[in-house]
Design an enzyme around this catalytic site. Sequence first.
Site, PDB file in Angstrom:
ATOM      1  N   HIS A  57      56.906  20.422  45.452  1.00  0.00           N
ATOM      2  CA  HIS A  57      57.008  19.848  46.795  1.00  0.00           C
ATOM      3  C   HIS A  57      58.446  19.823  47.310  1.00  0.00           C
ATOM      4  CE1 HIS A  57      52.822  18.202  47.248  1.00  0.00           C
ATOM      5  NE2 HIS A  57      52.845  18.421  45.946  1.00  0.00           N
ATOM      6  N   ASP A 106      65.694  20.213  52.280  1.00  0.00           N
ATOM      7  CA  ASP A 106      64.381  19.594  52.176  1.00  0.00           C
ATOM      8  C   ASP A 106      63.350  20.663  51.850  1.00  0.00           C
ATOM      9  OD1 ASP A 106      62.722  17.377  52.193  1.00  0.00           O
ATOM     10  OD2 ASP A 106      63.356  16.714  54.182  1.00  0.00           O
TER      11      ASP A 106
END
Length: 462
Positions: free
Chosen positions: A157, A365
């Site tokens: 993730h 991110d």
Amino acid sequence: MSRLVVVSNRVADPRKQAAGGLAVALGETLQQTGGLWFGWSGTVIEGGPAGEGELHKQQAGKVTLATLDLSREDHDSYYLGYSNDVLWPVFHNRLDLARFEAGFIGGYRRANQLFARKLLPLLKEDDIIWVHDYHLIPLAAELRAMGCRQRIGFFLHIPLPPQIIMAAIPQHEWLTRSLFAYDLIGLQARQDQEHFERYVLSEAHGEALGNDMYRAYGQTVRCGAFPIGIDVDEFAALTHAKEARDMYDTMKREYSTRRLLLGIDRLDYSKGIPNRVRAFRELLAHYPENRRSATLIQIASPTRETVDAYGDIRRELESLCGAINGDYGELDWMPVRYIHRNVARKRVPGLCRAAAVGLVTPLRDGMNLVAKEYVAAQDPADPGVLVLSRFAGAAEQLKEALLVNPYDTHGTAEVMQQALQMPLEERRHRHQKLLQGIRDQDVHWWRRTFLQALSEATPPGD
């Protein structure tokens, strides 16, 4: 249909709306297949023996939730230590914050061995296993060593760092060798896949076989980009629910003469919040027409506050916000509204809808779903503008956003001004394209695409 077994650090009841994005994404398939969700219980046993933990099982509809307690020693070395003091900073390109010397690796391996040992007896022959995130990278290798032959997929993730950054981890070869025990590796973005390929070629002396197949360490694995999405309809419905409407009405009433810029983040050094606040200060300095008319609302929810790096960033942020308000504020206008606490999820869509500009500007991110939620919450007739860091995985999909380099303070301020001045027709056009994109590749598309690819994988030994 094969039973789905989900393994993640934490477990959630997929029937509960507040359980989070992963539960929403996987809940349907778990219920259909009578699936199993396995992970840490959240309980730490003081004084318990390392490498041991009690297993708990409960039913959530047709889904079995199996959770494992951890000893204090295992928790501190596996979770706080190696996962969050080594892997998290390195995978976000912050080698300066990694604690390589602390000896956490033993606890990380021991906890993954414990997870594998407790999970194995719960498995059925035709199960499909989906392991999630950096806490559990070596889990498949541990399961294989114990004789597990089922298909196992892994999804990361967070971002995968460039090969040269990954190679700074003292145990990097063991870590990446562990990934080759999976049948499928899913990453958030094509750039992450490029980093994986470069590592395979340069560090593992392996080869790219084409069609997302890679060979190294005597094993072959498929690795591809599977960008995670949101449930667009669910978030849009939240936007029209009472809590969100009340929040929207309150914001519009309180800031009737202001343009709102909004940031919603965890207080994490990867999110670039101080850089964003400095850019807002630059906006006020160079475009004085925004004084008394623009307000930055920055929500930075608490996280890992016992870690020094997080205390440092909190103090820096509070100092920055105070300085801007002191230098530019008026009796009836504070430029920055800084909130260091959680905001209820049901109220977030109303905040997003009220903001003329959504600021999603992390330094690095994996994806950043706030960017997609901001788009989903907008009024198509009068939408706000998304300002998005080029270093977020979402930037590969959301090309109609205004992309920025968050390290460039002046450049980010310029883009903020562009967003505030953007004509309605252009805002509508950009929003329409963005909304279509997040609908086409929503969280259900992500789940279907990954599980289809995993179901097509050839199990070990076939």
